[in-house]
Design a protein around this motif. Structure first.
Motif, PDB file in Angstrom:
ATOM      1  N   GLY A 251      44.646  47.518 -11.910  1.00 42.78           N
ATOM      2  CA  GLY A 251      44.167  48.626 -11.093  1.00 42.78           C
ATOM      3  C   GLY A 251      42.769  48.316 -10.593  1.00 42.78           C
ATOM      4  O   GLY A 251      42.044  47.486 -11.166  1.00 42.78           O
ATOM      5  N   LEU A 252      42.365  48.960  -9.510  1.00 47.44           N
ATOM      6  CA  LEU A 252      41.011  48.765  -8.989  1.00 47.44           C
ATOM      7  C   LEU A 252      39.986  49.358  -9.943  1.00 47.44           C
ATOM      8  O   LEU A 252      40.195  50.434 -10.500  1.00 47.44           O
ATOM      9  CB  LEU A 252      40.875  49.425  -7.618  1.00 47.44           C
ATOM     10  CG  LEU A 252      41.667  48.836  -6.448  1.00 47.44           C
ATOM     11  CD1 LEU A 252      41.443  49.681  -5.201  1.00 47.44           C
ATOM     12  CD2 LEU A 252      41.285  47.385  -6.195  1.00 47.44           C
ATOM     13  N   LEU A 258      31.279  47.077 -10.996  1.00 48.69           N
ATOM     14  CA  LEU A 258      31.922  46.880 -12.288  1.00 48.69           C
ATOM     15  C   LEU A 258      32.928  45.733 -12.276  1.00 48.69           C
ATOM     16  O   LEU A 258      33.516  45.407 -13.309  1.00 48.69           O
ATOM     17  CB  LEU A 258      32.630  48.166 -12.729  1.00 48.69           C
ATOM     18  CG  LEU A 258      31.734  49.372 -13.017  1.00 48.69           C
ATOM     19  CD1 LEU A 258      32.584  50.570 -13.424  1.00 48.69           C
ATOM     20  CD2 LEU A 258      30.707  49.048 -14.101  1.00 48.69           C
ATOM     21  N   ILE A 259      33.108  45.119 -11.117  1.00 53.05           N
ATOM     22  CA  ILE A 259      34.072  44.022 -11.017  1.00 53.05           C
ATOM     23  C   ILE A 259      33.494  42.730 -11.579  1.00 53.05           C
ATOM     24  O   ILE A 259      34.209  41.923 -12.169  1.00 53.05           O
ATOM     25  CB  ILE A 259      34.486  43.797  -9.551  1.00 53.05           C
ATOM     26  CG1 ILE A 259      35.070  45.066  -8.942  1.00 53.05           C
ATOM     27  CG2 ILE A 259      35.484  42.652  -9.438  1.00 53.05           C
ATOM     28  CD1 ILE A 259      35.234  44.993  -7.433  1.00 53.05           C
ATOM     29  N   PHE A 260      32.185  42.537 -11.420  1.00 51.85           N
ATOM     30  CA  PHE A 260      31.583  41.222 -11.598  1.00 51.85           C
ATOM     31  C   PHE A 260      30.620  41.185 -12.778  1.00 51.85           C
ATOM     32  O   PHE A 260      30.101  42.195 -13.214  1.00 51.85           O
ATOM     33  CB  PHE A 260      30.833  40.824 -10.314  1.00 51.85           C
ATOM     34  CG  PHE A 260      31.638  41.020  -9.071  1.00 51.85           C
ATOM     35  CD1 PHE A 260      32.642  40.137  -8.733  1.00 51.85           C
ATOM     36  CD2 PHE A 260      31.401  42.116  -8.241  1.00 51.85           C
ATOM     37  CE1 PHE A 260      33.401  40.328  -7.587  1.00 51.85           C
ATOM     38  CE2 PHE A 260      32.140  42.308  -7.093  1.00 51.85           C
ATOM     39  CZ  PHE A 260      33.144  41.415  -6.771  1.00 51.85           C
ATOM     40  N   ARG A 268      40.561  45.063 -15.342  1.00 50.60           N
ATOM     41  CA  ARG A 268      41.892  45.384 -14.798  1.00 50.60           C
ATOM     42  C   ARG A 268      42.073  44.875 -13.375  1.00 50.60           C
ATOM     43  O   ARG A 268      43.196  44.581 -12.961  1.00 50.60           O
ATOM     44  CB  ARG A 268      42.119  46.897 -14.822  1.00 50.60           C
ATOM     45  CG  ARG A 268      42.437  47.461 -16.188  1.00 50.60           C
ATOM     46  CD  ARG A 268      42.463  48.983 -16.186  1.00 50.60           C
ATOM     47  NE  ARG A 268      43.277  49.550 -15.131  1.00 50.60           N
ATOM     48  CZ  ARG A 268      44.606  49.653 -15.160  1.00 50.60           C
ATOM     49  NH1 ARG A 268      45.267  49.200 -16.228  1.00 50.60           N
ATOM     50  NH2 ARG A 268      45.275  50.192 -14.167  1.00 50.60           N
ATOM     51  N   GLU A 269      41.010  44.781 -12.633  1.00 44.53           N
ATOM     52  CA  GLU A 269      41.131  44.316 -11.247  1.00 44.53           C
ATOM     53  C   GLU A 269      41.246  42.806 -11.159  1.00 44.53           C
ATOM     54  O   GLU A 269      41.818  42.269 -10.220  1.00 44.53           O
ATOM     55  CB  GLU A 269      39.936  44.793 -10.423  1.00 44.53           C
ATOM     56  CG  GLU A 269      40.028  44.424  -8.958  1.00 44.53           C
ATOM     57  CD  GLU A 269      39.049  45.165  -8.079  1.00 44.53           C
ATOM     58  OE1 GLU A 269      38.765  44.691  -6.969  1.00 44.53           O
ATOM     59  OE2 GLU A 269      38.571  46.237  -8.509  1.00 44.53           O
ATOM     60  N   LEU A 383      42.621  42.227  -7.481  1.00 46.86           N
ATOM     61  CA  LEU A 383      43.570  43.157  -6.888  1.00 46.86           C
ATOM     62  C   LEU A 383      43.177  43.592  -5.478  1.00 46.86           C
ATOM     63  O   LEU A 383      44.058  43.853  -4.642  1.00 46.86           O
ATOM     64  CB  LEU A 383      43.730  44.380  -7.798  1.00 46.86           C
ATOM     65  CG  LEU A 383      45.025  45.181  -7.626  1.00 46.86           C
ATOM     66  CD1 LEU A 383      46.235  44.338  -7.997  1.00 46.86           C
ATOM     67  CD2 LEU A 383      44.991  46.441  -8.480  1.00 46.86           C
ATOM     68  N   ALA A 384      41.886  43.712  -5.188  1.00 46.07           N
ATOM     69  CA  ALA A 384      41.485  44.105  -3.832  1.00 46.07           C
ATOM     70  C   ALA A 384      42.030  43.126  -2.801  1.00 46.07           C
ATOM     71  O   ALA A 384      42.419  43.527  -1.685  1.00 46.07           O
ATOM     72  CB  ALA A 384      39.967  44.182  -3.741  1.00 46.07           C
TER      73      ALA A 384
END
Length: 504
Positions: A251-252, A258-260, A268-269, A383-384
């Motif tokens: 999920g995004l 918070l991605i990196f 989750r992404e 995911l993006a």
């Protein structure tokens, strides 16, 4: 000094060497020395150790492949980054490199080193006495990695020598270049096997079902606009993307930041990422990307010195693709800060006057220089990217449908969430024709996925590389021949069956 490429000799040495460097999150094990493969693959532990060696080939000692060199080939020539301090790499950014450029040689060599390791696991694994399901999973992971290496190579060089059997002599690697169609078919076959054998959840840093399906979707999307394209490629891409988006494991992340970074590894992404954490491997697979992209002369962590950073910067043209209202701009770049004499400077006033693209590869929470600069994993797939691939594929199939808009607007909606405080930018897209939507997806990919290794490939597969770069600098000597890199000349000498790419 010219880098002397010794790929094929190195491949043979790799064949008899099973002293793989182990990734600490996978397995802590002393090197096993030098053994013939038939004497090494005796049990599950041996097969797993060999598999770790294939993962290790993705990058070693802040030097090979994803650890460093591949990024020079995919970021500098894309107009995404520039290097004020590295003269050899500046040739890539300026399109003045020749066919014997050292980084091209190194990426070719490390790519085939990884392929040879994968071939050994795939070939030898079948006879190892162990749990059959786990055995097939290990082989499936090796197939994924082999496909990943070949997919990078296919996009960089086009037709490639296709080596899929275990290498036992120089004759095994002295083969000609296979057609694009054949290389694509091998990549697809490897990934389809992985889909059947690799589970949706796995240990951190290893292949998962979601990663394999996402990579296969990207393969179909890339093949669709190539000379090897098939009539169903866009539909196959869209279908696989939908399968990944439906997986409960992914999920995004709610906030772009918070991605990196190390605190957010394997979230989750993230579908697949290469481990570059110096905390885990002080002398091994650490990432140098954070160190290279720090702003020079601007203090952003306590131990930073005035000479830190500045080896890689963002080009001004690429920075200008980001609207100043876009949260992803401040989440990606350092474009203002305090100098070492206490002045607050904009990027135009930096000692190296370019924005610094560092935030995706540093640990913002770190208290030491090493932890800050050398701990960023490299996210290969997230995911993006899948949302935007599905948006693009649906548009190519039917134009900008409601579903296509939903895909891209979901990404833009997340970008409006600035640290939990919603903003009104970027707004949802609407009312575009097919060409306008295609342009919008390419721009969204540039902003959403900046410095993640996609820009050069996106410009090449959409046949926009030359026009895009010429629009920025009409004097740049980029031409159609640069849609592929040259085959390293040492390879042409070692293997008379290989031919050079056009105009090189």
């Amino acid at each position: 000094m010219k880098y002397i490429n010794k790929t094929f000799i190195g491949l043979i040495m790799l064949l008899v060497s099973v002293g793989f460097v182990s990734c600490e999150k996978f397995l802590e094990e002393e090197p096993r020395g030098f053994l013939a493969p038939e004497n090494f693959y005796e049990n599950e532990r041996d097969l797993f150790t060999a598999l770790v060696g294939v993962y290790d080939a993705l990058g070693t000692n802040s030097e090979t492949f994803l650890a460093r060199r591949l990024h020079y080939l995919t970021s500098l020539p894309a107009g995404e980054t520039y290097t004020p301090t590295l003269s050899d790499q500046r040739l890539l950014a300026n399109y003045t490199f020749t066919n014997d450029h050292a980084d091209i040689n190194r990426v070719w060599s490390s790519m085939y080193a990884g392929i040879v390791r994968a071939n050994s696991v795939i070939h030898r694994g079948a006879s190892v006495p162990m749990n059959e399901g786990l055995k097939q999973q290990y082989i499936g992971e090796a197939c994924f990695l082999r496909a990943l290496f070949y997919f990078y190579g296919l996009r960089l060089w086009g037709e490639l020598p296709l080596i899929v059997n275990e290498v036992t002599s120089l004759g095994d690697v002295n083969v000609g270049r296979s057609s694009l169609k054949a290389v694509y078919e091998q990549i697809i076959a490897d990934l389809e096997f992985g889909i059947q054998t690799v589970p949706p959840t796995n240990q951190e840093g290893r292949a998962t079902l979601g990663a394999i399906k996402a990579l296969l979707a990207k393969v179909y999307l890339t093949r669709a606009s190539s000379a090897a394209g098939g009539p169903d490629d866009y539909q196959l891409c869209a279908t696989l993307c939908n399968q990944v988006l439906d997986m409960p494991e992914h999920g995004l992340m709610p906030d772009y930041q918070l991605i990196f970074g190390p605190p957010n590894e394997f979230n989750r992404e993230s579908l697949f990422e290469w481990q570059g954490d110096r905390k885990l491997s002080p002398l091994g697979e650490h990432s140098i990307l954070g160190s290279f992209s720090l702003p020079r002369g601007i203090r952003i962590f306590p131990e930073q010195t005035a000479s830190d950073g500045g080896s890689t910067v963002s080009t001004v043209a690429y920075f200008n693709l980001y609207d100043e209202r876009d949260y992803r701009r401040e989440s990606t770049f350092v474009y203002e800060g305090e100098s070492f004499n206490g002045q607050w400077l904009s990027w135009e006033q930096f000692p190296t006057p370019y924005p610094a693209p560092c935030w995706k590869y540093v640990d913002r929470t770190a208290t030491s220089r090493n932890d800050f600069a050398f701990c960023g994993n490299f996210i290969v797939l997230r995911l993006a990217d899948v949302y935007l691939m599905r948006a693009e594929a649906l548009n190519e199939l039917e134009g900008p449908t409601d579903e296509a808009y939903s895909m891209i607007n979901t990404i833009r909606e997340r970008a409006r969430n600035r640290n939990g405080n919603p903003t009104d930018f970027p707004q949802n897209l609407e009312g575009l024709d097919k060409d306008g939507f295609r342009d919008a997806v390419l721009l969204e990919r540039a902003v959403e996925l900046g410095f993640e290794g996609h820009r050069w490939f996106d410009l090449v597969r959409t046949k926009r590389l030359v026009a895009t770069l010429k629009a920025i600098d009409s004097t740049l000597p980029v031409s159609e021949k640069h849609l592929l890199f040259p085959i390293p000349p040492d390879e042409l000498l070692l293997n008379e069956l290989i031919t050079q790419n056009p105009d090189w």
